[in-house]
Design a protein around this motif. Structure first.
Motif, PDB file in Angstrom:
ATOM      1  N   THR A 131     -11.590 -28.639 110.735  1.00 40.48           N
ATOM      2  CA  THR A 131     -10.208 -29.198 111.421  1.00 40.48           C
ATOM      3  C   THR A 131      -9.478 -29.997 110.211  1.00 40.48           C
ATOM      4  OG1 THR A 131     -10.996 -31.112 112.206  1.00 40.48           O
ATOM      5  CG2 THR A 131     -10.710 -29.248 113.731  1.00 40.48           C
ATOM      6  N   ASN A 132     -10.279 -30.423 109.129  1.00 43.58           N
ATOM      7  CA  ASN A 132      -9.938 -31.369 108.153  1.00 43.58           C
ATOM      8  C   ASN A 132      -9.224 -32.524 108.878  1.00 43.58           C
ATOM      9  OD1 ASN A 132     -10.301 -29.784 105.710  1.00 43.58           O
ATOM     10  ND2 ASN A 132      -8.523 -28.377 106.249  1.00 43.58           N
ATOM     11  N   ARG A 133      -9.640 -33.083 109.880  1.00 46.40           N
ATOM     12  CA  ARG A 133      -9.137 -34.241 110.754  1.00 46.40           C
ATOM     13  C   ARG A 133     -10.500 -35.002 111.061  1.00 46.40           C
ATOM     14  NH1 ARG A 133      -4.273 -34.738 113.066  1.00 46.40           N
ATOM     15  NH2 ARG A 133      -5.466 -35.746 114.821  1.00 46.40           N
ATOM     16  N   LEU A 134     -10.450 -36.320 111.226  1.00 50.69           N
ATOM     17  CA  LEU A 134     -11.449 -37.176 111.817  1.00 50.69           C
ATOM     18  C   LEU A 134     -11.773 -36.543 113.317  1.00 50.69           C
ATOM     19  CD1 LEU A 134     -10.553 -40.614 110.385  1.00 50.69           C
ATOM     20  CD2 LEU A 134     -12.600 -39.214 109.901  1.00 50.69           C
ATOM     21  N   PHE A 135     -10.856 -36.208 113.776  1.00 52.56           N
ATOM     22  CA  PHE A 135     -10.956 -35.944 115.400  1.00 52.56           C
ATOM     23  C   PHE A 135      -9.894 -34.697 115.729  1.00 52.56           C
ATOM     24  CE2 PHE A 135     -10.499 -35.927 119.962  1.00 52.56           C
ATOM     25  CZ  PHE A 135     -11.967 -36.004 120.488  1.00 52.56           C
ATOM     26  N   PRO A 136     -10.376 -33.648 116.444  1.00 55.70           N
ATOM     27  CA  PRO A 136      -9.203 -32.615 116.389  1.00 55.70           C
ATOM     28  C   PRO A 136      -7.848 -32.964 116.939  1.00 55.70           C
ATOM     29  CG  PRO A 136     -11.609 -31.834 117.023  1.00 55.70           C
ATOM     30  CD  PRO A 136     -11.658 -33.446 117.057  1.00 55.70           C
ATOM     31  N   ALA A 137      -6.871 -32.229 116.719  1.00 54.29           N
ATOM     32  CA  ALA A 137      -5.564 -32.401 117.249  1.00 54.29           C
ATOM     33  C   ALA A 137      -5.656 -31.541 118.423  1.00 54.29           C
ATOM     34  CB  ALA A 137      -4.490 -31.954 116.192  1.00 54.29           C
ATOM     35  N   VAL A 138      -4.520 -31.723 119.477  1.00 59.77           N
ATOM     36  CA  VAL A 138      -4.558 -30.971 120.692  1.00 59.77           C
ATOM     37  C   VAL A 138      -4.262 -29.580 119.987  1.00 59.77           C
ATOM     38  CG1 VAL A 138      -2.947 -30.518 122.550  1.00 59.77           C
ATOM     39  CG2 VAL A 138      -3.815 -32.535 122.219  1.00 59.77           C
ATOM     40  N   GLY A 139      -5.003 -28.414 120.587  1.00 58.94           N
ATOM     41  CA  GLY A 139      -4.930 -27.237 120.258  1.00 58.94           C
ATOM     42  C   GLY A 139      -5.786 -26.773 119.270  1.00 58.94           C
ATOM     43  N   GLN A 140      -6.572 -27.697 118.472  1.00 60.84           N
ATOM     44  CA  GLN A 140      -7.621 -27.385 117.635  1.00 60.84           C
ATOM     45  C   GLN A 140      -9.049 -27.197 118.378  1.00 60.84           C
ATOM     46  OE1 GLN A 140      -7.112 -30.384 114.789  1.00 60.84           O
ATOM     47  NE2 GLN A 140      -6.458 -28.689 113.221  1.00 60.84           N
ATOM     48  N   GLN A 141     -10.170 -26.710 117.756  1.00 62.89           N
ATOM     49  CA  GLN A 141     -11.396 -26.701 118.436  1.00 62.89           C
ATOM     50  C   GLN A 141     -12.402 -27.260 117.673  1.00 62.89           C
ATOM     51  OE1 GLN A 141     -11.267 -22.020 118.048  1.00 62.89           O
ATOM     52  NE2 GLN A 141     -11.196 -22.240 120.319  1.00 62.89           N
ATOM     53  N   PHE A 142     -13.415 -27.470 118.574  1.00 63.71           N
ATOM     54  CA  PHE A 142     -14.633 -28.193 118.125  1.00 63.71           C
ATOM     55  C   PHE A 142     -15.488 -27.020 117.945  1.00 63.71           C
ATOM     56  CE2 PHE A 142     -12.509 -31.051 120.874  1.00 63.71           C
ATOM     57  CZ  PHE A 142     -12.629 -32.421 120.309  1.00 63.71           C
ATOM     58  N   VAL A 143     -16.451 -26.864 116.941  1.00 64.46           N
ATOM     59  CA  VAL A 143     -17.350 -25.931 116.415  1.00 64.46           C
ATOM     60  C   VAL A 143     -18.769 -26.560 116.622  1.00 64.46           C
ATOM     61  CG1 VAL A 143     -15.592 -24.950 115.306  1.00 64.46           C
ATOM     62  CG2 VAL A 143     -17.497 -26.446 114.043  1.00 64.46           C
ATOM     63  N   THR A 144     -19.701 -25.274 116.721  1.00 58.56           N
ATOM     64  CA  THR A 144     -21.168 -25.881 116.589  1.00 58.56           C
ATOM     65  C   THR A 144     -21.771 -26.015 115.339  1.00 58.56           C
ATOM     66  OG1 THR A 144     -21.938 -23.513 116.495  1.00 58.56           O
ATOM     67  CG2 THR A 144     -21.295 -24.335 118.755  1.00 58.56           C
ATOM     68  N   ASP A 145     -22.829 -26.069 115.515  1.00 63.30           N
ATOM     69  CA  ASP A 145     -23.869 -26.272 113.927  1.00 63.30           C
ATOM     70  C   ASP A 145     -24.020 -24.984 113.308  1.00 63.30           C
ATOM     71  OD1 ASP A 145     -25.498 -25.830 116.134  1.00 63.30           O
ATOM     72  OD2 ASP A 145     -27.246 -26.424 115.060  1.00 63.30           O
ATOM     73  N   ARG A 146     -23.523 -23.721 114.108  1.00 63.87           N
ATOM     74  CA  ARG A 146     -23.406 -22.632 113.619  1.00 63.87           C
ATOM     75  C   ARG A 146     -22.020 -22.033 113.268  1.00 63.87           C
ATOM     76  NH1 ARG A 146     -28.310 -20.458 117.674  1.00 63.87           N
ATOM     77  NH2 ARG A 146     -29.387 -22.450 117.243  1.00 63.87           N
ATOM     78  N   ARG A 147     -21.130 -22.942 113.327  1.00 59.48           N
ATOM     79  CA  ARG A 147     -19.780 -22.952 113.049  1.00 59.48           C
ATOM     80  C   ARG A 147     -18.834 -21.827 114.204  1.00 59.48           C
ATOM     81  NH1 ARG A 147     -19.153 -25.810 108.232  1.00 59.48           N
ATOM     82  NH2 ARG A 147     -21.006 -25.673 106.939  1.00 59.48           N
ATOM     83  N   ARG A 148     -19.682 -21.837 115.334  1.00 55.96           N
ATOM     84  CA  ARG A 148     -18.574 -21.110 116.296  1.00 55.96           C
ATOM     85  C   ARG A 148     -17.779 -22.075 117.222  1.00 55.96           C
ATOM     86  NH1 ARG A 148     -21.859 -16.921 119.745  1.00 55.96           N
ATOM     87  NH2 ARG A 148     -23.243 -18.918 120.511  1.00 55.96           N
ATOM     88  N   PRO A 149     -16.705 -21.671 117.527  1.00 58.60           N
ATOM     89  CA  PRO A 149     -15.997 -22.824 118.455  1.00 58.60           C
ATOM     90  C   PRO A 149     -16.626 -22.437 119.869  1.00 58.60           C
ATOM     91  CG  PRO A 149     -14.430 -20.940 117.459  1.00 58.60           C
ATOM     92  CD  PRO A 149     -15.717 -20.582 116.963  1.00 58.60           C
ATOM     93  N   ILE A 150     -16.615 -23.862 120.402  1.00 61.52           N
ATOM     94  CA  ILE A 150     -17.193 -24.017 121.644  1.00 61.52           C
ATOM     95  C   ILE A 150     -16.518 -24.640 122.441  1.00 61.52           C
ATOM     96  CG2 ILE A 150     -18.353 -26.392 120.798  1.00 61.52           C
ATOM     97  CD1 ILE A 150     -20.851 -25.463 122.598  1.00 61.52           C
ATOM     98  N   LEU A 151     -15.657 -25.753 122.138  1.00 63.91           N
ATOM     99  CA  LEU A 151     -14.580 -26.376 122.906  1.00 63.91           C
ATOM    100  C   LEU A 151     -13.158 -26.303 122.466  1.00 63.91           C
ATOM    101  CD1 LEU A 151     -16.412 -29.667 124.369  1.00 63.91           C
ATOM    102  CD2 LEU A 151     -16.212 -27.219 125.604  1.00 63.91           C
ATOM    103  N   THR A 152     -12.102 -26.168 123.172  1.00 66.28           N
ATOM    104  CA  THR A 152     -10.817 -26.388 122.732  1.00 66.28           C
ATOM    105  C   THR A 152     -10.097 -27.607 123.387  1.00 66.28           C
ATOM    106  OG1 THR A 152     -10.208 -23.962 122.407  1.00 66.28           O
ATOM    107  CG2 THR A 152      -8.573 -25.463 122.490  1.00 66.28           C
ATOM    108  N   LEU A 153      -9.706 -28.573 122.382  1.00 64.82           N
ATOM    109  CA  LEU A 153      -8.905 -29.604 122.989  1.00 64.82           C
ATOM    110  C   LEU A 153      -7.579 -29.201 123.704  1.00 64.82           C
ATOM    111  CD1 LEU A 153      -8.798 -32.744 123.562  1.00 64.82           C
ATOM    112  CD2 LEU A 153      -8.034 -33.131 121.195  1.00 64.82           C
ATOM    113  N   VAL A 154      -7.411 -29.242 124.783  1.00 64.10           N
ATOM    114  CA  VAL A 154      -6.388 -28.636 125.475  1.00 64.10           C
ATOM    115  C   VAL A 154      -5.165 -29.662 125.558  1.00 64.10           C
ATOM    116  CG1 VAL A 154      -5.504 -27.560 127.610  1.00 64.10           C
ATOM    117  CG2 VAL A 154      -7.555 -26.737 126.607  1.00 64.10           C
ATOM    118  N   SER A 155      -5.407 -30.747 126.196  1.00 62.48           N
ATOM    119  CA  SER A 155      -4.590 -31.897 126.358  1.00 62.48           C
ATOM    120  C   SER A 155      -5.070 -33.293 126.226  1.00 62.48           C
ATOM    121  CB  SER A 155      -3.766 -31.767 127.612  1.00 62.48           C
ATOM    122  OG  SER A 155      -4.691 -31.934 128.752  1.00 62.48           O
TER     123      SER A 155
END
Ligand SMILES: [Zn+2]
Length: 204
Positions: free
Chosen positions: A62-86
């Motif tokens: 994400t190039n951020r310290l914490f995702p922005a709304v709409g961005q995704q958290f990924v796993t240690d295998r770089r797969r999206p696991i959660l999206t920050l919705v609001s």
């Protein structure tokens, strides 16, 4: 400990943790019921819990310290696991600080047992018959750790009663939320309080 299985609200009592299974697409809100409370959030791939949400991989994505709304958290295998919705909170969340654990409290001078997010993670996963070999770095919702150059500050959470962050599962996963028991450092204002986990209705 009752794992959350049905739609609705599960209260995470102060100083405790809860685990629930999410199917891909399901949304869940983490609510700060009284305000000023940090929640340590962990997520694991349902089909192999050795794959976990990774703070460092997420920062790289994400190039951020914490995702922005709409961005995704990924796993240690770089797969999206959660999206920050609001996010209805003032927007302070941390993804730099390790989960509190017995050694942390011993170093802070606690005598005897002190509840911790690492132990809450272990107990919550055990309620689903699961175990993991490590404590991943958590997503610390509502935790206010401003970065000033190379310095970190530990400030009381600024979230208000009812503030909520909402995530959508990007894969089938196991979510764990710990209402952080930290009362020796001021992040919870010295008074740990409960959180709620609301499983939201499915989108059609
Ligand atoms: Zn904690």
């Amino acid at each position: 400990m009752e794992p959350m299985t049905a739609r609705g609200r599960t209260v995470v009592p102060a100083r405790e943790g809860r685990a629930l299974r999410l199917s891909a697409g399901q949304r869940v809100s983490i609510v700060d019921l009284e305000g000023g409370q940090v929640g340590d959030v962990f997520a694991f791939a349902a089909d192999d819990v050795t794959e976990h949400l990774s703070a460092s991989h997420t920062r790289a994505a994400t190039n951020r310290l914490f995702p922005a709304v709409g961005q995704q958290f990924v796993t240690d295998r770089r797969r999206p696991i959660l999206t920050l919705v609001s996010d209805t909170s003032p927007g302070w969340h941390d993804m730099l600080i390790a989960a509190c654990d017995p050694a942390r409290y011993a170093a802070l001078g606690a005598e005897g047992f002190h509840a911790s997010c690492a132990e809450n993670l272990r107990l919550a996963l055990a309620s689903l018959g699961l175990a993991v070999p490590v404590t991943p770095q958590p997503v610390n919702v509502f935790m206010r750790i401003p970065v000033d150059g190379q310095e970190l500050r530990w400030l009381p959470a600024a979230s208000r009663p009812g503030d909520a962050v909402t995530f959508q599962a990007a894969m089938d996963c196991v979510l764990v939320v710990s209402a952080c028991p930290q009362d020796l450092v001021g992040i919870n204002g010295g008074r740990p309080t409960p959180l709620a986990v609301d499983l939201l209705p499915d989108l059609n």
